[in-house]
Design a protein around this motif. Structure first.
Motif, PDB file in Angstrom:
ATOM      1  N   TYR B   2       5.145   3.783   0.022  1.00 21.46           N
ATOM      2  CA  TYR B   2       4.945   2.451  -0.535  1.00 21.46           C
ATOM      3  C   TYR B   2       5.100   2.491  -2.052  1.00 21.46           C
ATOM      4  O   TYR B   2       4.813   3.505  -2.684  1.00 21.46           O
ATOM      5  N   ASP B  51       0.491   4.091   6.392  1.00 21.32           N
ATOM      6  CA  ASP B  51       0.416   2.648   6.636  1.00 21.32           C
ATOM      7  C   ASP B  51      -0.075   1.918   5.384  1.00 21.32           C
ATOM      8  O   ASP B  51      -0.583   2.522   4.446  1.00 21.32           O
ATOM      9  N   GLU B  52       0.083   0.590   5.431  1.00 21.06           N
ATOM     10  CA  GLU B  52      -0.197  -0.220   4.260  1.00 21.06           C
ATOM     11  C   GLU B  52      -1.681  -0.187   3.885  1.00 21.06           C
ATOM     12  O   GLU B  52      -2.023  -0.177   2.697  1.00 21.06           O
ATOM     13  N   ALA B  53      -2.551  -0.133   4.889  1.00 21.81           N
ATOM     14  CA  ALA B  53      -3.985  -0.151   4.597  1.00 21.81           C
ATOM     15  C   ALA B  53      -4.388   1.073   3.776  1.00 21.81           C
ATOM     16  O   ALA B  53      -5.127   0.959   2.789  1.00 21.81           O
ATOM     17  N   SER B  54      -3.883   2.253   4.151  1.00 23.57           N
ATOM     18  CA  SER B  54      -4.273   3.439   3.388  1.00 23.57           C
ATOM     19  C   SER B  54      -3.596   3.475   2.025  1.00 23.57           C
ATOM     20  O   SER B  54      -4.196   3.937   1.048  1.00 23.57           O
ATOM     21  N   ASP B  56      -2.929   0.828   0.253  1.00 25.44           N
ATOM     22  CA  ASP B  56      -3.703  -0.115  -0.548  1.00 25.44           C
ATOM     23  C   ASP B  56      -5.013   0.507  -1.009  1.00 25.44           C
ATOM     24  O   ASP B  56      -5.438   0.328  -2.146  1.00 25.44           O
ATOM     25  N   LYS B  57      -5.634   1.283  -0.138  1.00 24.89           N
ATOM     26  CA  LYS B  57      -6.893   1.946  -0.487  1.00 24.89           C
ATOM     27  C   LYS B  57      -6.680   2.919  -1.654  1.00 24.89           C
ATOM     28  O   LYS B  57      -7.462   2.942  -2.614  1.00 24.89           O
ATOM     29  N   ARG B  60      -6.049   0.934  -4.871  1.00 24.39           N
ATOM     30  CA  ARG B  60      -7.273   0.288  -5.349  1.00 24.39           C
ATOM     31  C   ARG B  60      -8.217   1.308  -6.000  1.00 24.39           C
ATOM     32  O   ARG B  60      -8.754   1.086  -7.085  1.00 24.39           O
TER      33      ARG B  60
END
Lengths: 90, 90
Positions: B2, B51-54, B56-57, B60
């Motif tokens: 990403y 994946d996008e969730a990790s 993003d984590k 952040r």
């Protein structure tokens, strides 16, 4: 009234020691999945011009003449029309 | 893989002398329609997570722990999935 969001980035071919420093620091904090960190500038400004073309012209000239270094940096401009209520808020 | 585009801005309530300096300089260059200049940081990074969730984590936490000053600054993260060909190019 337009809001311009400007991203100024070092050109790809130019070494970015600040980005490298951030990358190493993130690796030291155990974020090993991070790579290719590049650090640039972000500038927000309001432009009081009657139409988008003249607002874009002002933003572009401001970047070329003052905000960005044309030899080392690229810039991208995002323009957004602001309603009167948004202007009053900010 | 990403690509994260991070904009770090000073909080509204915090005085921005660099923005004021840019604003004055633009007025001196006869761009009188420019106002409310705020200068922040722009950081781009690649995150190799499944994946996008990790992703993003990671982005952040990188902002909270290193890139932004949580007392004085806000940050916004834009995540974009990169294809293999884009990764190879950069």
């Amino acid at each position: 009234m337009y809001k311009a969001r400007i991203r100024v980035t070092l050109r790809k071919s130019i070494l970015d020691p600040q980005g490298k420093a951030v990358e190493h620091a993130l690796h030291n904090l155990n974020y090993g999945s991070v790579a290719q960190v590049r650090v640039g500038k972000y500038v927000e400004l309001s432009i009081d011009e009657p139409d988008e073309a003249s607002a874009d012209k002002v933003a572009r000239e401001a970047c070329e003449r003052l905000i960005a270094n044309p030899v080392m940096e690229d810039f991208e401009i995002e323009l957004e029309k602001q309603s009167e209520s948004e202007v009053a808020q900010s």
